[in-house]
Design an enzyme around this catalytic site. Structure first.
Site, mmCIF file in Angstrom:
data_model
loop_
_atom_site.group_PDB
_atom_site.id
_atom_site.type_symbol
_atom_site.label_atom_id
_atom_site.label_comp_id
_atom_site.label_asym_id
_atom_site.label_seq_id
_atom_site.Cartn_x
_atom_site.Cartn_y
_atom_site.Cartn_z
ATOM 1 N N LYS A 30 0.754 2.134 7.963
ATOM 2 C CA LYS A 30 1.283 1.448 6.778
ATOM 3 C C LYS A 30 1.659 2.510 5.748
ATOM 4 O O LYS A 30 0.897 3.461 5.531
ATOM 5 C CB LYS A 30 0.215 0.514 6.211
ATOM 6 C CG LYS A 30 0.697 -0.377 5.061
ATOM 7 C CD LYS A 30 -0.430 -1.266 4.529
ATOM 8 C CE LYS A 30 0.074 -2.262 3.492
ATOM 9 N NZ LYS A 30 -0.982 -3.140 2.965
ATOM 10 N N SER A 77 0.601 -8.097 2.697
ATOM 11 C CA SER A 77 1.554 -7.054 2.464
ATOM 12 C C SER A 77 1.779 -6.138 3.657
ATOM 13 O O SER A 77 2.808 -5.471 3.723
ATOM 14 C CB SER A 77 1.072 -6.181 1.296
ATOM 15 O OG SER A 77 -0.118 -5.497 1.651
ATOM 16 N N SER A 87 -4.099 -9.081 3.045
ATOM 17 C CA SER A 87 -2.907 -8.364 3.489
ATOM 18 C C SER A 87 -2.948 -7.825 4.911
ATOM 19 O O SER A 87 -1.945 -7.298 5.390
ATOM 20 C CB SER A 87 -2.607 -7.197 2.536
ATOM 21 O OG SER A 87 -2.015 -7.678 1.365
#
Ligand SMILES: [Mg+2]
Ligand SMILES: [Zn+2]
Lengths: 474, 489, 95
Positions: A72, A150, A174
């Site tokens: 990420k 997210s 997330s």
């Protein structure tokens, strides 16, 4: 789509059924074929090939040697730029490696790229990224779906089989919510299990890194690799990390599962209530005692979260000011002008919205009414779980109130978007470990997720329940 | 004691409180491992944490916590077992995180007090509100480039103890004495090097004026003063400014002021025109700081004798005045020097007052002249002790001793050596002195006449002449007695 | 309405984010609806409840006072949008 598992791949590499190069060439090919999904903010074939070269010359034994992993883009990495999906980190090249990515490198994994996310992890659809939406790989031809957020890029990377695992961060859901939307496994461990060092902060008291994978076994292997005490993070926990994978045990006979009545929410789609019931039935069959529990302050978790997280964010994001790194506006007639224009142009709308809210709830005259109040309610929410866990070993709920929604839905109403996290936020506030595993489909054949929550640092129990449910579902 | 200052129309009283920032004497910063060394090249001692790189986190320095506790004990203050680090949020070029980690609601040290001593023998307590730990900011340089401000983050993150007083101070002198006393305590404890020039110790001064008996007036804060002289100047200027405004019917605006050291004037800071709202909240990257009673006891036991204790001890053992004892204990090096001197010879204890005088006037003025301090004094305490012993046993006169000290200072020889080499021993032999007196009387018959006619003042002339002949070595007491007798004859 | 034009300007200023009129209006709307929504917390009785800042129950770990003596300036300035003579450079500030 039949995907190879990390466990199997490690065996294949070990027995030389496949080489590191062959394995990763395969993944590189798929990554290039799926560019339309906009999974990666940073991808460089050359960079991957270089890593392969290095590993081929490395004779030491490493636990994840040659395994393609996606990161990420909130984790600072030396070999790849880091953006947090924000214009404000334009051209930022960290000179340091986050604790977690360093651990993964030490174990020999190959970073295939940096995945897309909501800007600074603020969002539930990976649609607030400066670099555009990520598209859920499960989308139908003409109806692009959101991957959740997210960590939508990481979830999509695993779902599209562009890697064998991915890192994510979970502040209010997330990891778990995008895992549910993309039909993959996602675990957010206990707050403090994985160091936050080198991860751009959103809300420090809630942020926790975790893992996406194709299945629970893989998740247990990968979490093992990234967990552990770090003296550079003052909130990092000094606990022994068991060998989750070795200790996996799908025999739940005699355990007690808590079913919180407050998670039956009006307006939840039928199919979601259905998979929840299915999961409970499966557990019952396995000899698990079903216990109806109450988490009375559940309803207040979201508003609590949407005070605390923005408050911390408003302060955490103050460092992005155009002085030390990243983007600086051209309109800089004075220092203040520089700040105001840099931050106005560098941050996207949702980030600004949260900074403004956070600033407001901390400001003189409002602190007690909002921030302090929220901290107190947070305490009550944590207490609810403490009480519940006196009566059960783990808790099972749905992960999200819906399946993946169309890309541009819910964009204009922040509260509607925030409601996505209704089932995931309470555990975040309480710092508890939670996993989402795919469990059933909705009427459009989109995956739905079941969430399993455990006691603090009882990731093993979470994995055991998850693997048990997973094996019964397959 | 009248502390009032006169305006055009009324008498006014100053109300002053100080926020002292004292840099903890540590190797590394409060929340990072970079060095705290002074005067290094720009941005050379800046960790990723100090520069607020994304994902960087603070880890507290154990030693700094201990020094804060130690200082709290030295300020007779309450040590809090539980304290919390808060973030103070504001934007400034030399504040990389956009917030300063400080302590707001729960400081590590609570109420305390320090005592200041006046020349007239009286003393006064100044109450301490709190001491808290916080990070220093970096440094902005505005005059290096015509269009830019430069930022150096070497100081960013250095540990500071902020010591806040109650507004108990009433005059610039008291303010000076208060900061000297704090500095003295810090240096005895060795928790701060006390170097005001390098900024290790600096103060914000809060000042307002009022008519005696009135409520407190509106105050202004003068920022970042790094010398006692400037503190006094700034207070004087600012008080006058406020009085002028009030007497002409105006009112004081609460303001943050800067002091211009070359003009001696204060003026409001321009870039802080708007109201502050620091949005303090507990730093979620840190947990509460807990200190056990055992830890406090352990730290307490490591604390050396502090100036006030030492002062009282000196008063008791050596019968010194309160003021002498406070001058002697104001700096650790002075009290150390005194202790060594007076213990160099068991006889000297009887002459403590003489020892004090020789240290604080004669030696100090020589050191001053040569830009030295006690730590590098060419005259060791043992040698000074020897000199004083020579005076106290009448081997040399006080006057000659001054010359001897100067000689010791420049040549490094001992008092004994100099006295022996130069034959400076006092002449106490009556016959020898009488001979000299006879000579003086014989040579000055007119003077003798005048003296006998009643001009008593001429005695000094005869003493002087006699001393000249003995090269100052005659014992003054014996000389005087004999001279008076002889003249009368 | 809790957030009006004045308030949004004040918060935006504290946050050092320049807002144009259109944005201000949007944020006034957003923030008011969010604040109305979070106010349901007032239903909760929190008397005698200790605020929870961090979930961790452990004790603040402390570092030994050891300094590293590496020269940081190159690394620290590497990403700076503007740096001169070893310093970060920003528009001139008049104090
Ligand atoms: Mg101040
Ligand atoms: Zn301060």
């Amino acid at each position: 789509m039949s995907k190879s598992s990390l466990k199997q791949t490690l065996k294949d590499l070990d027995t030389k059924k496949i080489s590191i190069r062959e394995l990763n060439q395969d993944y590189l090919k798929r990554i290039k074929e799926n560019e339309n999904l906009n999974v990666f903010i940073y991808f460089s074939e050359e960079n991957v090939l270089k890593q392969i070269d290095n590993l081929e010359n490395d004779n030491s034994a490493k636990k994840l040697k040659g395994i393609p992993i996606a990161i990420k883009d909130l984790f600072c990495t030396k070999s790849m730029p880091t953006t947090a999906a924000s214009k404000i980190l334009e051209n930022f090249h960290p000179t340091y490696e986050s604790f977690i990515t360093q651990k993964l490198l030490d174990e020999g994994s190959i970073f295939v790229g940096k995945t897309n996310l909501d800007e600074f992890a603020m969002g539930s659809a990976t649609n607030t990224s400066f670099f555009g939406n990520t598209i859920n790989p499960l989308s139908k031809e003409n109806e692009p779906l959101a991957p959740g957020g997210s960590s939508g890029g990481s979830a999509a990377a695993v779902a599209a089989d562009l890697c064998l695992g991915a890192t994510g961060t979970d502040t209010g859901g997330s990891i778990r919510q995008p895992a549910s939307f993309c039909g993959v496994v996602g675990i957010k461990p206990t707050y403090g299990l994985c160091s936050r060092w080198g991860i751009a902060a959103f809300a420090s008291s809630l942020d926790q890194a975790g893992i996406f994978s194709h299945n629970v076994e893989d998740a247990s292997i990968l979490l093992q690799s990234i967990a552990g005490f770090d003296q550079r993070d003052s909130t990092s926990a000094k606990v022994d990390i068991p060998n989750y994978f070795e200790n996996l045990d799908d025999d739940l006979n005699g355990k007690t599962v808590g079913i919180p009545k407050e998670y039956s929410i009006d307006g939840t789609p039928m199919e979601i209530s259905q998979i929840w019931e299915d999961a409970i039935k499966v557990l019952e069959k396995k000899g698990v005692k079903i216990k109806n529990i109450s988490l009375p302050h559940t309803k207040y978790a979201l508003p609590t979260y949407y005070i605390i997280a923005p408050a911390e964010a408003s302060s955490n994001l103050a460092r992005y000011d155009g002085v030390k790194y990243g983007f600086r506006s051209d309109e800089i007639d004075s220092l203040d002008e520089m700040y105001e224009n840099t931050r106005a142009q560098g941050f996207g709308r949702e980030v600004k919205r949260r900074i403004l809210i956070g600033t407001y709830v901390l400001s003189a005259g409002y602190y007690d009414a909002y921030y302090l109040k929220a901290q107190k309610v947070r305490k009550l929410i944590a207490n609810d779980f403490n009480n519940a866990f006196k009566e059960c070993d783990f808790i099972v709920t749905p992960t999200a109130p819906s399946a993946a929604f169309p890309l541009n839905e819910k964009q204009n109403d922040p509260i509607k978007m925030y409601l996505n996290d209704v089932f995931t936020v309470p555990a975040s506030l309480a710092g508890l470990p939670g996993i989402s595993i795919p469990f059933g489909k909705d009427k459009n054949n989109l995956p739905l997720g079941i969430q399993i929550l455990g006691k603090h640092f009882d990731e093993q129990q979470v994995f055991n329940a998850a693997v048990s449910l997973e094996r019964s579902y397959e | 004691m009248n502390n009032l200052i006169k305006g055009e129309k009324y008498d006014w009283e100053m109300v002053i409180g100080l926020e002292i920032h004292a840099q903890v004497k540590s190797n590394s910063k409060l929340f990072s491992s970079s060095s705290t060394k002074f005067g290094s090249s720009p941005n050379s001692q800046v960790s990723l944490v100090d520069a607020a790189m994304p994902g960087m986190l603070p880890v507290i320095n154990k030693y700094c916590v201990e020094q804060a506790v130690k200082t709290g004990v030295g300020l007779n203050a309450k040590i809090n077992n539980y304290s919390v680090f808060d973030r103070k949020n504001y934007f400034y070029a030399d504040l990389p995180q956009g917030y300063q980690i400080s302590q707001y609601k729960y400081p590590i040290v609570g109420e305390g007090k320090v005592t200041i001593d006046f020349k007239d023998g009286t003393s006064k307590d100044i109450r301490i509100v709190r001491l808290h730990l916080e990070q220093d900011a970096g440094k902005s340089l505005h005059d290096q480039n015509p269009s830019k401000t430069y930022v150096d983050l070497n100081r960013s993150g250095v540990a500071l103890m902020e010591i806040v007083s109650e507004p108990d101070i009433r005059t610039p002198d008291e303010a000076g004495m208060y900061i000297s006393k704090i500095r003295s305590i810090l240096m005895y404890l060795d928790t701060c090097d006390g170097n005001m020039q390098e900024g290790s110790l600096r103060a914000d001064v809060n000042i307002s004026v009022r008519k005696p008996g009135d409520e407190y007036g509106t105050r202004c804060e003068i920022k970042n003063l790094n010398s006692i002289k400037f503190i006094k100047q700034a207070i004087n200027y600012e008080a006058k400014r406020q009085i002028e405004i009030l007497e002409s019917g105006g009112s004081i605006e609460q303001n943050t002021m800067l002091f211009n050291t070359s003009t001696g004037k204060t003026r409001p800071m321009r870039n802080k025109e708007e109201a502050h709202d620091y949005r303090y909240f507990p730093d979620p990257d840190l947990l509460p700081l807990e200190i056990s009673q055992e830890e406090i006891v352990k730290i307490k036991s490591s604390i050396p004798e502090l100036p006030d204790e030492l002062k009282n001890k000196f008063i008791e053992i050596y019968r010194l005045s309160n003021y002498d004892a406070s001058v002697l204990t104001a700096e650790k090096q002075t009290s150390d020097y005194f202790n060594k001197t007076i213990n160099s010879d068991s006889e000297l204890k009887k002459y403590a007052k003489i020892v004090v005088n020789w240290i604080t006037s004669e030696l100090f003025s020589l050191l001053n002249k040569n830009n030295l301090d006690l730590n590098n004094s060419p005259v060791s305490p043992e040698n000074l002790g020897q000199l004083i012993k020579l005076i106290s046993t009448n081997e040399i006169s006080g006057k000659i001793a001054k010359d001897v000290l100067e000689d010791m200072f420049s040549s490094g020889k001992t008092a004994r050596q100099i006295v022996d080499e130069k034959g400076l021993q006092q002449v106490t032999d009556q016959g020898e002195i009488e001979k000299v007196i006879d000579e003086v009387i014989a040579e000055n018959p007119k003077m003798v006449e005048q003296y006998l006619a009643g001009k008593d003042k001429l005695l000094g002339f005869f003493v002087g002449q006699a001393m000249k002949l003995t090269k100052g070595k005659a014992n003054p007491k014996i000389l005087n007695e004999l001279l008076i007798n002889k003249l009368k004859k | 309405m809790k957030i009006d034009k004045n308030t949004i300007n004040k918060i935006a200023r504290l946050s050092r984010i320049k807002l144009d009129d259109k944005e201000s209006e949007d944020y006034i709307k957003d923030l008011n609806s969010i604040l109305d929504w979070v106010e349901q917390l007032n239903e909760v009785n929190t008397e005698n409840v200790e605020p929870l800042s961090n979930i961790s129950s452990s004790i603040l770990p402390k570092r030994e006072d050891v300094s590293n003596d590496t020269n940081s300036s190159e690394e620290i300035l590497e990403n700076a949008p503007d740096n001169l003579e070893g310093f970060f450079a920003v528009p001139k500030v008049v104090e």
